[in-house]
Design a protein around this motif. Structure first.
Motif, short mmCIF file in Angstrom:
data_model
loop_
_atom_site.label_atom_id
_atom_site.label_comp_id
_atom_site.label_asym_id
_atom_site.label_seq_id
_atom_site.Cartn_x
_atom_site.Cartn_y
_atom_site.Cartn_z
N VAL A 18 -7.95 -4.36 -3.15
CA VAL A 18 -6.78 -3.71 -3.77
C VAL A 18 -6.91 -2.18 -3.70
O VAL A 18 -8.14 -1.89 -4.13
CB VAL A 18 -6.74 -4.00 -5.41
CG1 VAL A 18 -5.60 -3.38 -6.07
CG2 VAL A 18 -6.66 -5.36 -5.68
N LEU A 19 -6.03 -1.76 -2.95
CA LEU A 19 -5.86 -0.24 -2.74
C LEU A 19 -4.84 0.35 -3.50
O LEU A 19 -3.69 0.08 -3.63
CB LEU A 19 -5.69 -0.04 -1.10
CG LEU A 19 -6.76 -0.78 -0.16
CD1 LEU A 19 -6.35 -0.31 1.11
CD2 LEU A 19 -8.00 -0.20 -0.57
N GLY A 20 -5.13 1.30 -4.18
CA GLY A 20 -4.09 2.34 -4.89
C GLY A 20 -4.15 2.13 -6.39
O GLY A 20 -3.22 2.75 -6.68
N ASN A 21 -4.76 1.08 -7.05
CA ASN A 21 -4.61 0.88 -8.29
C ASN A 21 -5.89 1.39 -8.96
O ASN A 21 -7.06 0.93 -9.18
CB ASN A 21 -4.78 -0.57 -8.48
CG ASN A 21 -4.30 -0.98 -10.17
OD1 ASN A 21 -4.58 -0.40 -10.87
ND2 ASN A 21 -4.04 -2.18 -10.23
N ILE A 32 -13.37 -9.29 -6.31
CA ILE A 32 -12.36 -8.40 -6.29
C ILE A 32 -13.02 -6.77 -6.16
O ILE A 32 -13.96 -6.66 -6.91
CB ILE A 32 -11.67 -8.13 -7.58
CG1 ILE A 32 -11.05 -9.74 -8.00
CG2 ILE A 32 -10.57 -7.12 -7.74
CD1 ILE A 32 -10.04 -9.65 -9.42
N LEU A 33 -12.55 -6.17 -4.85
CA LEU A 33 -13.00 -4.80 -4.56
C LEU A 33 -11.54 -4.00 -4.94
O LEU A 33 -10.81 -4.25 -4.37
CB LEU A 33 -13.26 -4.68 -3.29
CG LEU A 33 -13.73 -3.32 -2.65
CD1 LEU A 33 -14.78 -2.74 -3.45
CD2 LEU A 33 -13.76 -3.35 -1.14
N SER A 34 -11.84 -2.87 -5.64
CA SER A 34 -10.54 -2.06 -6.03
C SER A 34 -10.97 -0.60 -5.60
O SER A 34 -12.14 -0.16 -5.80
CB SER A 34 -10.37 -2.03 -7.50
OG SER A 34 -9.31 -1.25 -7.71
N ARG A 35 -10.27 -0.07 -4.73
CA ARG A 35 -10.43 1.38 -4.01
C ARG A 35 -9.18 2.13 -4.14
O ARG A 35 -7.99 1.58 -4.17
CB ARG A 35 -11.03 1.09 -2.77
CG ARG A 35 -12.16 0.50 -2.65
CD ARG A 35 -12.59 0.65 -1.07
NE ARG A 35 -12.85 2.04 -0.72
CZ ARG A 35 -13.27 2.48 0.50
NH1 ARG A 35 -13.82 1.42 1.41
NH2 ARG A 35 -13.49 3.58 0.92
N PRO A 36 -9.18 3.62 -4.26
CA PRO A 36 -7.95 4.30 -4.32
C PRO A 36 -7.35 3.97 -2.88
O PRO A 36 -8.15 3.76 -1.86
CB PRO A 36 -8.53 5.79 -4.12
CG PRO A 36 -9.93 5.62 -4.91
CD PRO A 36 -10.63 4.66 -4.45
N PHE A 37 -6.21 4.22 -2.44
CA PHE A 37 -5.68 4.02 -1.46
C PHE A 37 -6.19 5.06 -0.24
O PHE A 37 -6.42 6.14 -0.58
CB PHE A 37 -3.89 4.11 -1.31
CG PHE A 37 -3.33 3.89 -0.13
CD1 PHE A 37 -2.90 2.76 0.23
CD2 PHE A 37 -3.08 4.97 1.10
CE1 PHE A 37 -2.50 2.10 1.43
CE2 PHE A 37 -2.57 4.39 2.31
CZ PHE A 37 -2.19 3.06 2.24
N ILE A 38 -6.71 4.33 1.06
CA ILE A 38 -7.13 5.32 1.90
C ILE A 38 -6.20 5.96 2.93
O ILE A 38 -5.44 5.25 3.56
CB ILE A 38 -8.15 4.46 2.69
CG1 ILE A 38 -9.20 3.71 1.73
CG2 ILE A 38 -8.93 5.16 3.84
CD1 ILE A 38 -9.95 2.73 2.52
N LYS A 39 -6.14 7.25 2.81
CA LYS A 39 -5.15 8.11 3.55
C LYS A 39 -5.84 8.23 5.05
O LYS A 39 -4.77 8.17 5.96
CB LYS A 39 -4.95 9.48 2.97
CG LYS A 39 -4.05 9.47 1.78
CD LYS A 39 -3.63 10.57 1.07
CE LYS A 39 -3.02 10.30 -0.25
NZ LYS A 39 -2.53 11.75 -0.89
#
Length: 318
Positions: A18-21, A32-39
């Protein structure tokens, strides 16, 4: 909006990134891997190469009522660009209904532009893309959510303010229903490029206001009797309710403190916008009007008949 429960119901037994949550924490036990959205495009490319995704679900910012679409087109472009190398990926773009409105506005143009990007990339590079137009989402803990802001303002000022007219229908989708919806869409992917969840709601913002006022009055009556220690506990529980790790226990203590089942009282409000699509059917290919049932149950959601028609409609809307 995306929680562990939602992931488990939508994608059972899957490894999920999950990106951005920011509110969702990684959980290795549940894959489950959660990370900030990668720009950074290079870093995003490494993520795609590492995990070899089979399914991608992109949540539009417009799924939040009064949300903003800042940067969404560029993010979509980055994701679609990386999908070119893997023809097995099924990319689902979740967006609102604005593109099918007859009235042209800045919002409808932006939504149509985003849909057009998804369609055109799919056509040019044979990416397996699909657009699912759904009602707005809602959450009790996401600070940018329409309902969260509404309740926070109501509790702090005692005022309930809508930009919408009292007669306008509320148009929201429960995350439980969306989880079931996604599972069925991926289970029966098909060739259709656009799916529309019909407007099956008959409750208005006026109805919503009445239910919120009932809940607030009952809550304020309970709070007015608090001692100093109970008020301190109340303030701490408000913080704990925003933390996904402490939320479950905080809800139990919250009910004990108030002296009644607060969350049961909220069901009157929640039921205005949930479980509308229970028993949905995604096997038919023609787009039909869903019929309203008395208890908002067993609505049939159907699809556009031809791919070409869906593509023409999206391009025409843009």
């Amino acid at each position: 909006y995306v929680t562990e429960t939602f992931i488990e119901e939508s994608f059972p037994e899957c490894d999920v990134v999950v990106l951005g949550n920011e509110m969702l924490k990684s959980n290795r036990k549940k894959n489950i891997l959660s990370r900030p959205f990668i720009k950074d495009e290079k870093e995003l490319k490494e993520i795609f190469e590492t995990y070899e995704f089979e399914r991608i679900v992109y949540f539009s910012n417009y799924l939040t009522m009064h949300g903003r679409m800042t940067g969404e087109l560029e993010q979509l472009r980055q994701i679609l660009q990386l999908c070119k190398k893997n023809k097995e990926i099924r990319m689902l773009y979740l967006t609102g209904q604005e593109s099918i409105y007859n009235i042209t506005s800045g919002k409808t143009l932006l939504v149509s532009a985003a849909e057009n990007v998804v369609m055109e990339y799919g056509n040019m590079y044979q990416i397996n893309t699909k657009i699912l137009r759904i009602p707005h989402l809602y959450s009790a803990v996401y600070t940018q959510d329409f309902f969260y802001k509404l309740f926070t303002e109501a509790e702090e000022s005692g005022k309930i303010v809508f930009e919408e007219s009292p007669e306008q229908n509320i148009y929201f989708l429960c995350m439980d229903d969306l989880a079931e919806l996604l599972y069925k869409v991926y289970d029966n992917w098909g060739k259709e490029r656009c799916l529309n969840v019909p407007d099956c709601f008959r409750q208005s913002f006026s109805d919503l206001e009445k239910e919120i006022r009932k809940s607030l009055r009952k809550k304020q009556n309970a709070i007015s009797k608090f001692s100093r220690e109970e008020m301190e506990q109340y303030q701490q529980l408000r913080k704990d309710l925003l933390n996904m790790e402490t939320r479950a226990e905080a809800k139990i203590q919250w009910n004990k403190l108030l002296g009644y089942d607060y969350y049961a009282s909220l069901d009157r409000i929640s039921n205005l916008a949930r479980k509308v699509y229970e028993g949905t059917d995604f096997t038919r290919l023609e787009l039909m009007k869903a019929r309203q049932k008395r208890k908002m149950r067993q609505v049939v959601i159907t699809r556009v008949e031809k791919d070409e028609e869906a593509i023409r409609d999206c391009i025409a809307a843009f």
